[in-house]
Structures are given as structure tokens and as C-alpha cells.
Design an enzyme around this catalytic site. Structure first.
Site, PDB file in Angstrom:
ATOM      1  N   LYS A   1       0.691  -1.344  -0.119  1.00  0.00           N
ATOM      2  CA  LYS A   1      -0.329   0.320   0.162  1.00  0.00           C
ATOM      3  C   LYS A   1       0.788   0.905  -0.152  1.00  0.00           C
ATOM      4  CE  LYS A   1      -2.292   0.803   4.334  1.00  0.00           C
ATOM      5  NZ  LYS A   1      -1.177   2.099   4.492  1.00  0.00           N
ATOM      6  N   THR A   2       2.077   1.027   0.840  1.00  0.00           N
ATOM      7  CA  THR A   2       2.596   2.246   0.883  1.00  0.00           C
ATOM      8  C   THR A   2       3.783   2.604  -0.130  1.00  0.00           C
ATOM      9  OG1 THR A   2       2.461   2.420   3.162  1.00  0.00           O
ATOM     10  CG2 THR A   2       4.239   3.584   2.487  1.00  0.00           C
TER      11      THR A   2
ATOM     12  N   ASP B   1      -4.553   8.242   3.231  1.00  0.00           N
ATOM     13  CA  ASP B   1      -3.862   6.660   3.468  1.00  0.00           C
ATOM     14  C   ASP B   1      -4.802   5.584   4.940  1.00  0.00           C
ATOM     15  OD1 ASP B   1      -2.289   4.029   4.072  1.00  0.00           O
ATOM     16  OD2 ASP B   1      -0.296   5.494   5.096  1.00  0.00           O
ATOM     17  N   GLU B   2      -5.118   5.198   4.950  1.00  0.00           N
ATOM     18  CA  GLU B   2      -6.008   3.988   6.347  1.00  0.00           C
ATOM     19  C   GLU B   2      -6.901   4.218   6.264  1.00  0.00           C
ATOM     20  OE1 GLU B   2      -4.569   1.436   7.503  1.00  0.00           O
ATOM     21  OE2 GLU B   2      -1.866   1.706   7.464  1.00  0.00           O
TER      22      GLU B   2
ATOM     23  N   GLN C   1      -8.955  -4.633   8.552  1.00  0.00           N
ATOM     24  CA  GLN C   1      -8.679  -3.640   9.254  1.00  0.00           C
ATOM     25  C   GLN C   1      -8.445  -2.282   9.480  1.00  0.00           C
ATOM     26  OE1 GLN C   1      -4.123  -4.010   7.879  1.00  0.00           O
ATOM     27  NE2 GLN C   1      -4.805  -4.194   6.158  1.00  0.00           N
TER      28      GLN C   1
ATOM     29  N   ARG D   1       0.160  -9.004  10.866  1.00  0.00           N
ATOM     30  CA  ARG D   1       1.474  -7.984  11.661  1.00  0.00           C
ATOM     31  C   ARG D   1       3.273  -8.685  11.721  1.00  0.00           C
ATOM     32  NH1 ARG D   1       0.565  -4.454  10.112  1.00  0.00           N
ATOM     33  NH2 ARG D   1      -1.319  -5.393   9.583  1.00  0.00           N
TER      34      ARG D   1
END
Length: 698
Positions: A36-37, A220-221, A251, A590
Site C-alpha cells: 500500500k505505502t 492513507d488508511e 483492518q 503483523r
């Protein structure tokens, strides 16, 4: 640099599609570990290098300073040049910048101070007191949460419609709280978002200005957004729809803060003509971990169905351990960490994740005994420590004389022999329109007591000196500490915290290339726990919420019991259970290589032994990805009892605070009166209650 060639070489087909679509709204569902980043930063680089968009015309928003800094660093590396003038930051930092310029439209001054939660709770307590409402029925902390929830919906006090007498009083407190804040030129976190939205919607010329400025907006997010932030983005995109949002509804874990993943699911409805892209390749975790977490999250009914597959085939099975109790659980985890260290795994690549902060104690005890260094993310926040808040109060007061919360702290520590009545008089002078120096001079003239005059004169001279240093923040902080003999009034540990604060000031200057006091205060007021994870070799202990956005080679998710994870407060609601399941999904994803899940057959809760059921989530993970490591038998269980959190059996050595060392010769596990019989030597045999005896295992 040929950005198109880089995109073709570095990105997969789905990522390329997300980067190159630049007309109108685009919604990107980015599964865990799907790059994503990388996609987001490559898109910014493409806008600047490929489409020749001026960096000042791009706004990139995320949820933590750490994520914003990483995003900026990656883009600069891709472009091989500085982009300091581009707006990359959190929602709150963006809004602070806008409000410094635009808040005059709402009757506030641009030098406003930003309240933290503790400050807001104190003001609400003051509001309750001034309204003569009995505190027994109206907890300031509870009222703060209710007000924050209302504001997270994008609403103001006049939008709140009370339905009963309790809510009538909540509205009265809410209104008084807002009045007190305005008098002190103070804003809370929720105001930052709502005030910008209000200005944009009320003043068309302001909306036009920022519409022209931010030709491309990236968020983002997006799954963690709340209604007030959503309304803000709609106001910013009133005159163009070039908005790119990326996230994963699976998430979304901040419902308790007002976030709602439904806004991501309804994005297409709010922004017509939205392009939807799915990033489906997980580059982080093994195939086993990805498939196991997918199997778990399928139990949630309200979600976007999307593909996700690992690029790392195979992988170790997920290990599940049933511990006798929380001590055995901690000992298993630490024993396993020892084995991982012997195989060359770095401590920085190991994390212990739990549902609540209180669970860390058992792990800390065993880690200390084992000599394994660790860090805890969470606990008492650095900026909430008294000595740090005291220093910050001096800085806030230099910018905003009306900040009476800071005024009270400054005159209270170090002590100056200036009482509450004198402080109130200074406050009244400032409220009447005088600045700090004028206010102090007025009070000096009216005061007959020589000692108070001398103390106020000394403070006034220091304050004048400090005002000249507002553009040299490091020198300013050093000077304040020196002029006030700040360190002389502190214990050693607190002095170390002051030294650490100076290091933070230096780090800010190095990162931001400015020493401006206003910018420094804005920066530290918006810092979160996730921004401060150190890099030294240590095992990381944190709640699952704090682990969001991080990744580790090996992850232990502990305390997987009904009532703990999922938390007992969520058990009555399907929506809350789904939130807990998303939290478990975040915990599992994670892990890159190894994942351990543990639960206890017995756990001491509020001083009492309880026998919880294993978490439902353990049964929801497909069995082919799990290896059970076994559990204690019922026979072995009956032979032991807790002694202040330690499992004790016949023949073991313990230490009593008064009687010294002894050997356990009998264990009696009666439900109402569990006790042990201990031989302390030389015929000294004692019967000790397991509930109350001050003993520990040796």
C-alpha cells in the site's frame, strides 16, 4: 529518472493501475502486506515527475506522524530531491496549518493552544463545578468521551438534541466547555477537524482557495476515517474530485474512537464515478499466515469481498499453546524467544501483542528475570508526564497568553510564592485585552506584598527574554530550564525525561529544518505512541491497537480467551464482535514468518482466579494451518495453586516476606480457602493462605 519505466519495473499490474489512474475519485482496497505505502508513494512521485504537478498542489494525509515522515522520505528518495513544500501529514497537522491562517473567521486568534485529553477533562470538570452540577452523576472523563463522540460525527453543541434530563445536563456542560475554551483561545483535537470543515462550508472564497491549492488529494488508511474527517474531505473536494483513498475495511479497528469502515464501503456512493482497484498480493506474510487470517475474517458478514494471496509459498504452521496460567503463558513465550535468539533472530523482529495493557506485567516479570531487554509501547505517555507538561506550558504560554491552563502550571512549578488569587488577577487582566507583560505590571502595581512583587518582577524579566527566543526553540527550552532552576526541583528519573525532551527538540529541528516555536508545539501536540518506537535491540510489547501498521518476523498473540480477546465488553453485540475479529486479523497479519497464539486455562482477574473458555477466534482459523502444542492435564492442574500469580507445587521453594525461605510440603486447593503448608526449617511449619500470604516463588 524515467518514472514510467520505474513504475513498469517496480509495481505489479494492480499497483500500476492505481498509480496511473489520475482523473476523478479512486478507491483502492489494499489487503494486508500488499504494498500500500509503495503504491501511494509511487503515485505521488508520478504526479510530480510524470504529470509535472507542483508538489505544493498535492495533499497527502495519513494517521500518524511516523507514517507521514516515512511517506515523505520514500517520495524524496524516488525523486532524488527535496519536497519540503508539499503537504504530507496527519489530518490534525493539516488542519492546524489551515486554521493558523483561517480561524479568524470563527472568532478565534491564530495563536490558539491545542488541548490534550487531560486538559479537556480538567476544563469539563471546571464547567461542571461552575454549573453546580453534582459530580457524582457526571464524571468529567465520561462527559469528555460523550462530547468527543458527538464531535467525531462532525457535529457542534447546537446540533446535539437531548432526550432526557441527563442529556440536558450533558448539553449544558458541553456548552460551558466550549465557552471556556473560546475564552482561553483553546481548541481540542476534534475542533481541529470540525472548524476547518465549518470554514470551508461557510466561506466559499476559502473553499475555492484550498480547492485550487490541493488539486490532488491522497488519503492513507481510509478504513479508520470517522464522519467528521469524511465531511472534511468532501468540503476540500467541493470543486474537484481528484481524490485517491487507500485502505482495508478488514483492518478497521478504531470504532471506539468514532471511526467507521462503512465510510470506505460507501465511498462510491459519496463520490460518483469512482474507480475501484484491489491490491491482492501479500508480500509480507507466508502463505500459511495469509490463508489462516483470511479464513478467520470470512466470519465477518459486513465486509468487501476481495482477493488476497501470498507471494511467499508455504511457511511454518501457526503454533497454539494452552498455558496453565498467565505465568506459564509468559514463561512459554520467553522460552520460545530464547530459542529464536539462539537461531539468530533479532529482538527487534519479535513482538508480543495483547488486547489490554494490564496483560504486560507477567511478561515483563519473566523477561526481566531472563535478562531479555524489552520495550513497551503505550503505558504512561511521555508527553503526559508532569515535568514534560510543565515545560510545554511555558512554551504554550509564550504563544497564547490566554492559555490559562498553562498559566496555572507555569506559576505552580517551580514554586514562586505566587498564589491562586494573584494568578486569577493576572488572568482577568489578560482577558481584558492586555498581553502577559502588561497584565503582570498591572498586578505588581496593585500588590502590596513585597515578596510577590519581587517574584512577579523576576518572572516578567525572564518572560521578556524568552519572547525574543521564539524562533530559536532549542535555545528557548534550554534558557527556560536554566532561568527557572527547573532541574533542581526534580528527582533523577524526571531529570532524565527533561534531557530526553531536549533531544526531541533537537530531532524536530533536524527533521523539519525549522526552529519555529509555533511549528514545534503543533508537532508535539499531535504525536502518538506509534511515532516513538525506538530502534535499539529489544523485544516489543504492545496492544494490538498500537501494532497497527507495523510488521515483525515473529509475533506472539497472547491472552486468547473469551472475555479477554474478544473483550467482554464486545460480547453482547455482533458489530462489536466483528470489530474484535478485525483486531485479531490485524494481530495475525503483523507476522511475516512465525505466528504463536496462546491462551491460559486459568487467569487471575482482579485478584480472583477465573477459568475462561478459549477464544472463539482459535476455532475460526482453518485447522490445516494450525499446530497445537498441547496443554496441561487436569491431574497436573489440580496439584498446583496460584500464589500471587506464581504456580506453586509440593516440594518447591518459596520466600515469605516475614518468615524467609521455606519448602512447600502440602497444597490444599479448596475453592473458598486455598492454602499451603510450608516448612521454614527448625520445626517452624506454617499454614499460609493462598489469597493473602506475602510470598513468592524462588
Amino acid at each position: 529518472m524515467n518514472i514510467r519505466a520505474l513504475i513498469e519495473r517496480e509495481l505489479n499490474e494492480e499497483q500500476r493501475e492505481a498509480v496511473l489512474w489520475t482523473e476523478g475519485p479512486i478507491l483502492v482496497f489494499a489487503g494486508a502486506g500488499s504494498g500500500k505505502t509503495k503504491t501511494l508513494t509511487m503515485r505521488i512521485a508520478y504526479l510530480i515527475e510524470g504529470l509535472k504537478i507542483n508538489p505544493t498542489n498535492i495533499l497527502a494525509v495519513t494517521f500518524t506522524n511516523k507514517a507521514a515522515y516515512e511517506m515523505k522520505s520514500r517520495v524524496e528518495k524516488l525523486l532524488n530531491r527535496n519536497i519540503d513544500y508539499m503537504w504530507i501529514g496527519t489530518f490534525h497537522s493539516m488542519c492546524v496549518r489551515i486554521l493558523r491562517r483561517e480561524i479568524h473567521h470563527l472568532g478565534y486568534k491564530s495563536n490558539f493552544s491545542i488541548l490534550d485529553e487531560e486538559d479537556s477533562v480538567k476544563l469539563i470538570s471546571d464547567a461542571i463545578k461552575s454549573l453546580e452540577i453534582p459530580k457524582d452523576y457526571f464524571s468529567p472523563k465520561k462527559i469528555y468521551r460523550e462530547i468527543s463522540w458527538i464531535k467525531s460525527r462532525g457535529k457542534f453543541v447546537n446540533d446535539y438534541i437531548p432526550h432526557d434530563n441527563y442529556e440536558v445536563n450533558v448539553k449544558r456542560i458541553f456548552k460551558k466547555y466550549e465557552e471556556i475554551k473560546k475564552e482561553g483561545n483553546l481548541l481540542d483535537f476534534d475542533d481541529l477537524i470540525n472548524f476547518v470543515t465549518k470554514v470551508l462550508n461557510k466561506y466559499d472564497e476559502v473553499a475555492h482557495f484550498y480547492g485550487d491549492k490541493f488539486k490532488f488529494i491522497l488519503v492513507d488508511e481510509y478504513q479508520d476515517i470517522n464522519p467528521s474527517q469524511h465531511k472534511l474531505l468532501k468540503a476540500l473536494t467541493k470543486y474537484h474530485k481528484n481524490i485517491f483513498v487507500v485502505g482495508d475495511d478488514d483492518q478497521s479497528i478504531y470504532r471506539f474512537r468514532g471511526s467507521t469502515y462503512e465510510l470506505m464501503l460507501s465511498f462510491k456512493r459519496d463520490f460518483k464515478g469512482t474507480k475501484v482497484v484491489y491490491l491482492s498480493k501479500n508480500y509480507r506474510s507466508t502463505e500459511t499466515i495469509v490463508n489462516a487470517s483470511k479464513g478467520l475474517i470470512l466470519f465477518n458478514k459486513k465486509r468487501e469481498e476481495k482477493p488476497l494471496k501470498s507471494t511467499k509459498k508455504g511457511g511454518e504452521k501457526i503454533k497454539v499453546y494452552a498455558a496453565l496460567n498467565e505465568i506459564d503463558e509468559a514463561m512459554f513465550v520467553v522460552r520460545t524467544i530464547d530459542e529464536l535468539i539462539s537461531k539468530g533472530i533479532s529482538l527487534n523482529d519479535i513482538a508480543i501483542l495483547y488486547r489490554t495493557n494490564s496483560q504486560s506485567r507477567a511478561f515483563e516479570d519473566i523477561l526481566i528475570r531472563s535478562g531479555i531487554p524489552y520495550r513497551i509501547v503505550g503505558g504512561i505517555k511521555f508527553y503526559q508526564r508532569k515535568e514534560i507538561k510543565d515545560i510545554i506550558s511555558y512554551l504554550r504560554l509564550l504563544l497564547n497568553y490566554k492559555d490559562f491552563l498553562s498559566l496555572e502550571r507555569v506559576f505552580s512549578f517551580p514554586k514562586r510564592g505566587i498564589g491562586k488569587k494573584t494568578i486569577e488577577r493576572i488572568k482577568r487582566e489578560i482577558t481584558s485585552g492586555k498581553d502577559m507583560i502588561q497584565a503582570i505590571e498591572s498586578v505588581i502595581k496593585e500588590t502590596s506584598q513585597t515578596k510577590i512583587k519581587e517574584n512577579l518582577e523576576k518572572f516578567k524579566e525572564n518572560f521578556k527574554k524568552w519572547e525574543t527566543l521564539k524562533d530559536s526553540v532549542f535555545t528557548l527550552v534550554e534558557t527556560i530550564i536554566k532561568d527557572t532552576n527547573f532541574r533542581d526541583n526534580l528527582e533523577d528519573e524526571r531529570r532524565e525525561n527533561v534531557d530526553e525532551f531536549l533531544s526531541i527538540v533537537r530531532d524536530f529541528i533536524d527533521r523539519s529544518n525549522t526552529e519555529n516555536l509555533d511549528e514545534f508545539l503543533s508537532y508535539i501536540s499531535l504525536i502518538t505512541d506509534a511515532d516513538k518506537i525506538e530502534s535499539t535491540e529489544k523485544v516489543t510489547l504492545m496492544t494490538v491497537h498500537a501494532a497497527k501498521g507495523l510488521e515483525f518476523d515473529t509475533v506472539f498473540v497472547v491472552g486468547l480467551e473469551e472475555g479477554l480477546f474478544p473483550h467482554f465488553k464486545s460480547l453482547a453485540s455482533r458489530e462489536d464482535i466483528e470489530e474484535e475479529r478485525r483486531l485479531m486479523y490485524v494481530a495475525m497479519t503483523r507476522a511475516k514468518e512465525r505466528l504463536f497464539l496462546t491462551y491460559a486455562l486459568r487467569r487471575t482477574i482482579r485478584g480472583r482466579p477465573e477459568f475462561p473458555e478459549p477464544s472463539r477466534f482459535l476455532n475460526e482459523i482453518p485447522g490445516e494451518y494450525v499446530e497445537n502444542l498441547g496443554e496441561y492435564s487436569s491431574q497436573e492442574e489440580s496439584k498446583s495453586q496460584f500464589v500471587r500469580g506464581v504456580s506453586v507445587r509440593e516440594g518447591e521453594r518459596i520466600r515469605h516476606e516475614e518468615f524467609g525461605y521455606g519448602i512447600v510440603i502440602e497444597v490444599h486447593s479448596e475453592a473458598n480457602n486455598p492454602y499451603i503448608v510450608v516448612d521454614f526449617g527448625e520445626g517452624n511449619i506454617k499454614q499460609l493462605s493462598l489469597k493473602y500470604a506475602p510470598i513468592r516463588k524462588e
